[in-house]
Design a protein around this motif. Structure first.
Motif, short mmCIF file in Angstrom:
data_model
loop_
_atom_site.label_atom_id
_atom_site.label_comp_id
_atom_site.label_asym_id
_atom_site.label_seq_id
_atom_site.Cartn_x
_atom_site.Cartn_y
_atom_site.Cartn_z
N VAL A 92 0.85 -1.20 0.00
CA VAL A 92 0.00 0.00 0.00
C VAL A 92 0.88 1.25 0.00
CG1 VAL A 92 -1.64 1.35 1.37
CG2 VAL A 92 -2.00 -1.11 1.07
N LEU A 93 1.89 1.26 0.87
CA LEU A 93 2.77 2.43 0.97
C LEU A 93 3.64 2.61 -0.27
CD1 LEU A 93 3.83 1.98 4.70
CD2 LEU A 93 2.34 3.77 3.77
N ALA A 94 4.15 1.50 -0.82
CA ALA A 94 5.04 1.58 -1.98
C ALA A 94 4.33 2.10 -3.23
CB ALA A 94 5.65 0.21 -2.26
N THR A 95 3.02 1.99 -3.27
CA THR A 95 2.26 2.45 -4.44
C THR A 95 1.53 3.76 -4.19
OG1 THR A 95 0.40 1.03 -3.78
CG2 THR A 95 1.98 0.11 -5.38
N GLY A 96 1.98 4.51 -3.17
CA GLY A 96 1.47 5.86 -2.96
C GLY A 96 0.45 6.02 -1.84
N GLY A 97 0.17 4.97 -1.10
CA GLY A 97 -0.82 5.05 -0.03
C GLY A 97 -0.23 5.59 1.26
N SER A 98 -1.11 5.84 2.22
CA SER A 98 -0.69 6.29 3.55
C SER A 98 -1.48 5.53 4.60
CB SER A 98 -0.89 7.79 3.72
OG SER A 98 -2.26 8.11 3.67
N ILE A 99 -0.83 5.30 5.74
CA ILE A 99 -1.46 4.60 6.86
C ILE A 99 -1.23 5.45 8.10
CG2 ILE A 99 -1.53 2.49 8.23
CD1 ILE A 99 -0.23 1.15 5.67
N GLU A 100 -2.32 5.73 8.79
CA GLU A 100 -2.24 6.59 9.97
C GLU A 100 -3.04 5.97 11.11
OE1 GLU A 100 -2.81 11.34 10.94
OE2 GLU A 100 -3.66 10.51 9.11
N VAL A 101 -2.46 5.99 12.30
CA VAL A 101 -3.16 5.62 13.52
C VAL A 101 -3.49 6.94 14.21
CG1 VAL A 101 -3.03 4.44 15.74
CG2 VAL A 101 -1.99 3.40 13.70
N ILE A 102 -4.78 7.18 14.44
CA ILE A 102 -5.22 8.46 14.98
C ILE A 102 -5.82 8.25 16.37
CG2 ILE A 102 -6.76 10.44 14.63
CD1 ILE A 102 -6.75 9.64 11.60
N VAL A 103 -5.29 8.96 17.35
CA VAL A 103 -5.85 8.96 18.70
C VAL A 103 -6.88 10.08 18.74
CG1 VAL A 103 -5.36 9.21 21.16
CG2 VAL A 103 -3.66 8.14 19.65
N GLN A 104 -8.13 9.73 19.04
CA GLN A 104 -9.21 10.71 19.13
C GLN A 104 -9.55 10.90 20.60
OE1 GLN A 104 -12.00 8.62 16.56
NE2 GLN A 104 -11.42 9.92 14.83
N LEU A 105 -9.28 12.10 21.10
CA LEU A 105 -9.43 12.40 22.52
C LEU A 105 -10.57 13.38 22.77
CD1 LEU A 105 -5.66 12.93 23.35
CD2 LEU A 105 -7.06 10.95 23.94
N PRO A 106 -11.19 13.29 23.95
CA PRO A 106 -12.23 14.25 24.30
C PRO A 106 -11.61 15.58 24.71
CG PRO A 106 -11.86 12.77 26.13
CD PRO A 106 -11.00 12.28 24.98
N GLY A 107 -12.22 16.66 24.31
CA GLY A 107 -11.72 17.98 24.68
C GLY A 107 -12.32 18.51 25.96
N ASP A 108 -13.19 17.72 26.60
CA ASP A 108 -13.88 18.20 27.79
C ASP A 108 -13.29 17.67 29.09
OD1 ASP A 108 -14.68 15.58 27.47
OD2 ASP A 108 -16.80 15.97 27.83
N ARG A 109 -12.08 17.07 29.04
CA ARG A 109 -11.44 16.58 30.27
C ARG A 109 -9.93 16.47 30.07
NH1 ARG A 109 -15.08 12.78 31.46
NH2 ARG A 109 -16.26 13.82 29.88
N ASN A 110 -9.23 16.45 31.17
CA ASN A 110 -7.78 16.35 31.15
C ASN A 110 -7.38 14.88 31.04
OD1 ASN A 110 -5.04 16.58 31.49
ND2 ASN A 110 -5.13 17.09 33.64
N THR A 111 -6.60 14.56 30.04
CA THR A 111 -6.08 13.20 29.90
C THR A 111 -4.72 13.28 29.20
OG1 THR A 111 -6.61 10.95 29.17
CG2 THR A 111 -7.20 12.74 27.68
N GLY A 112 -3.88 12.32 29.44
CA GLY A 112 -2.56 12.31 28.82
C GLY A 112 -1.92 10.96 28.96
N ASP A 113 -0.90 10.72 28.18
CA ASP A 113 -0.17 9.46 28.20
C ASP A 113 1.19 9.69 27.55
OD1 ASP A 113 0.31 6.79 28.69
OD2 ASP A 113 -1.07 6.02 27.18
N SER A 114 2.10 8.77 27.73
CA SER A 114 3.43 8.85 27.11
C SER A 114 3.62 7.65 26.18
CB SER A 114 4.53 8.82 28.18
OG SER A 114 4.43 9.97 28.98
N TRP A 115 4.19 7.93 25.01
CA TRP A 115 4.43 6.89 24.03
C TRP A 115 5.86 6.42 24.16
CZ3 TRP A 115 4.19 7.41 17.99
CH2 TRP A 115 3.82 6.18 17.43
N LYS A 116 6.06 5.12 24.29
CA LYS A 116 7.38 4.54 24.49
C LYS A 116 8.20 4.63 23.20
CE LYS A 116 5.66 1.45 27.98
NZ LYS A 116 5.10 0.14 28.24
#
Length: 186
Positions: free
Chosen positions: A133-157
């Motif tokens: 998929v990538l070699a022929t011009g595609g893109s792959i994305e993992v999207i984190v969708q977070l709520p904007g109405d509260r405090n949240t966070g995490d760290s990526w290793k």
């Protein structure tokens, strides 16, 4: 969510059970409440404090979305490459190119990057197809969708960042006032 008796309140625990398909898609949910086991009654202000504490613990939520775009592959081609049916897909108006998307909703957790790590593990099992998929011009994305109405966070290793980079997978982060499906009643 509190049971009242003669102007005093009994605090309750809120519980939820979510049933998911092997792909992670939620198919059913069961919510129930039970009294906190204690022989004494609490004044209303104390009971409200307990309710808020229980609600805040259970109110964390987020979604993880895998989005694949390609300028010439069809939705069927992307579905074969991903090895799973999409939750959402579309074909461009001119018939050339498509988007494939799968969303997994999580409630009661704050550590969204552990879920991203699980998605990267799943994508690693599809690495040969993803490279095509990538070699022929595609893109792959993992999207984190977070709520904007509260405090949240995490760290990526760093190791997980490296695994995503080795696959050619991008990370996106979106913040919504209300995330459809997780927070909406409809």
């Amino acid at each position: 969510m509190l049971a009242g008796f003669h102007e005093k309140f009994i605090p309750v625990y809120l519980h939820s059970i979510l049933v998911r398909k092997p792909t992670g898609k939620r198919v059913a949910a069961l919510f129930f409440k039970s009294c906190i086991v204690t022989p004494r009654m609490y004044q209303p202000c104390f009971a409200v404090y307990i309710e808020l504490g229980v609600t805040l613990i259970d109110s964390y939520y987020f979604s993880i979305r895998v989005l694949v775009n390609h300028p010439s592959m069809s939705v069927a081609d992307l579905t074969r490459a991903m090895g799973a049916d999409p939750d959402h897909s579309r074909t461009r108006a001119d018939g050339l190119g498509a988007s494939w998307s799968m969303v997994d909703e999580t409630t009661g957790k704050r550590d969204f990057f552990s879920e991203v790590s699980d998605v990267i593990s799943w994508l690693e099992t599809r690495s040969t197809d993803l490279q095509r998929v990538l070699a022929t011009g595609g893109s792959i994305e993992v999207i984190v969708q977070l709520p904007g109405d509260r405090n949240t966070g995490d760290s990526w290793k760093p190791a997980d960042m490296g695994r995503a980079a080795a696959l050619g997978v991008s990370l996106g982060i979106e913040v919504f006032p209300r995330i459809r499906g997780v927070t909406s009643d409809a």
